[in-house]
Design a protein around this motif. Sequence first.
Motif, PDB file in Angstrom:
ATOM      1  N   ASP A 168       0.838  -1.140   0.087  1.00 12.61           N
ATOM      2  CA  ASP A 168      -0.133  -0.149   0.066  1.00 12.61           C
ATOM      3  C   ASP A 168       0.858   1.167   0.004  1.00 12.61           C
ATOM      4  OD1 ASP A 168       1.230  -0.536   2.585  1.00 12.61           O
ATOM      5  OD2 ASP A 168      -0.607  -0.283   3.595  1.00 12.61           O
ATOM      6  N   LEU A 169       1.572   1.292  -0.994  1.00 12.14           N
ATOM      7  CA  LEU A 169       2.940   2.273  -0.904  1.00 12.14           C
ATOM      8  C   LEU A 169       2.745   3.432  -1.518  1.00 12.14           C
ATOM      9  CD1 LEU A 169       5.730  -0.528  -2.026  1.00 12.14           C
ATOM     10  CD2 LEU A 169       5.243   0.148   0.482  1.00 12.14           C
ATOM     11  N   ARG A 170       1.642   4.154  -0.773  1.00 13.14           N
ATOM     12  CA  ARG A 170       1.135   5.552  -1.035  1.00 13.14           C
ATOM     13  C   ARG A 170       0.683   6.050   0.191  1.00 13.14           C
ATOM     14  NH1 ARG A 170      -3.268   1.936  -2.432  1.00 13.14           N
ATOM     15  NH2 ARG A 170      -5.326   2.617  -1.359  1.00 13.14           N
ATOM     16  N   LEU A 171       0.443   7.628  -0.051  1.00 10.15           N
ATOM     17  CA  LEU A 171       0.070   8.313   1.050  1.00 10.15           C
ATOM     18  C   LEU A 171      -1.467   8.884   0.976  1.00 10.15           C
ATOM     19  CD1 LEU A 171       2.965  10.677   1.745  1.00 10.15           C
ATOM     20  CD2 LEU A 171       2.382   8.393   2.981  1.00 10.15           C
ATOM     21  N   ASP A 172      -1.739   8.957  -0.319  1.00  8.42           N
ATOM     22  CA  ASP A 172      -3.173   8.971  -0.879  1.00  8.42           C
ATOM     23  C   ASP A 172      -4.224   7.873  -0.313  1.00  8.42           C
ATOM     24  OD1 ASP A 172      -5.451  10.376  -1.947  1.00  8.42           O
ATOM     25  OD2 ASP A 172      -5.075   9.102  -3.617  1.00  8.42           O
TER      26      ASP A 172
END
Length: 475
Positions: free
Chosen positions: A10-14
């Motif tokens: 889940d390599l995201r910030l959004d």
Amino acid sequence: MTAILWFRRDLRLDDNPALAAALASGSPVLPVYIHAPHEEAPWAPGAASRWWLHRSLQSLDRSLQERGTRLWITRGDSLAELRRIVAATGAAEVHWNRLYDPRIRERDAAIKQALRADGLRCESHNASLLFEPWEILTAQGQPYRVFSAFWRNAARRLPDIRPTATAQDIQWASIESPGLAIEDLALCPRIDWDAGLQASWTPGEQAALNMATRFLDARLERYGEDRDRPDVPGTSRLSPHLHFGEIGPRRLLELTRARAADPTEDPAEPFVREVGWREFAHHLLYHFPQTPTEPLNPRFADFPWKQDGTDTRLEAWHQGRTGIPMVDAGLRELWHTGWMHNRARMLVASFLTKNLLLPWQKGADWFWDTLVDADLASNTLGWQWTAGCGADAAPYFRVFNPVLQGQRFDPDGAYVKHWCPELARLPLKYLHQPWTAPTAVLTAAVVTLGTDYPHPMVDLATSRKLALAAWETLK
Ligand SMILES: Cc1cc2nc3c(=O)[nH]c(=O)nc-3n(C[C@H](O)[C@H](O)[C@H](O)COP(=O)(O)OP(=O)(O)OC[C@H]3O[C@@H](n4cnc5c(N)ncnc54)[C@H](O)[C@@H]3O)c2cc1C
């Protein structure tokens, strides 16, 4: 107090529900990545996935640095590492986004139980699917085995699906330990085979968003017509970005809605339906966790695969030297770029399992190592579907004819000419079946079969009959 945000795929910030929940705790957030491939065995990331992961972690770490923190990277047993970080920071909460591979599910359940027993608040969230695999069930409360029925049910619920808002003003925990560098994880290849991957992809959240935006603006209108054409850049190529969670399907749906208000109608419908296949793949893997190795349809357990000479035949298939241009083009695209068009995936899989009578698991293994989007749910579904032993199976007797498929979906031969340049001078009439070209035509095109390009490994008509005969033995 600190809230640990355990990054995985889940390599995201959004649109990151675990991040949102960690923030909601009011505690400073500590972003952590734990490298533990042994816990995923035998489905630890393959070589192409590791290449992607390295760059995706770099990208996430850069984003975090721009926001005033960085990724705390460790390696080892996940539970032990989490406990170590809890002890070092006094963290009171751990949040992560769920994964659905059977081994990871078991591991995560055990970790949740252990951390809760330690007195921590420990919660998992959904970042990678539109629907949880257990949410869409038949009227009898059973899992679906047929995509169309699954999607009819699921699509009705799409209006309720929204992404999680991007978090602003995040208070990060201060990181005491230097942790590991991404390079310490040794994800990159030691020998230099990845030039094609480098030229083809930019991993990371920003690149994923750019790809999605470009695709939706320029290609969504024509997706329904172009999606089956490997010679046209008609699909989104978002699969690796989705696999690593650099963009979530909920954000993708929202971006699609901004261009086409109703995702269940044209022009969005064909695209959103494909994203639905990804949901279906996870639904099947969740309810039938044995399927990465065993056929969903148990009748196929005794299928008489042709095991003699496996290595030589498999190697020719790996190398894209089968002598069947559409099959070779697909396999060379895979080797060079780490990705293959869906139509070509079906053709190469059908050729392996039906014309060569090699077990689908051998093909799935190769895809696992070479695809940048290798995904246990989608790969298992794709292979079982094509081999005819899975859910919603194309009947076993539907054997793709790669010559006719080439003439239909690569009508100008651009795909074959690109990946099999040694055939580029052949007239279109023979391009998808060079073995039928008269000697004079081959000579004029500077092609000597058996030297410049292989003779076909098998006769397509004869091998089709043998496949059907093998299938008859199951009846
Ligand atoms: C034998 C075989 C093996 C496959 N292995 C994988 C795999 O390991 N990983 C993987 O992501 N896909 C796999 N697929 C499915 C499909 O080929 C790819 O998802 C697709 O080609 C990715 O390209 P795209 O992003 O341009 O797709 P688009 O056409 O733009 O579709 C958008 C998204 O929908 C999803 N999707 C589309 N088609 C499918 C499908 N048939 N099944 C599941 N999801 C789908 C993908 O996430 C894709 O990114 C496999 C298919 C076959 C036949």
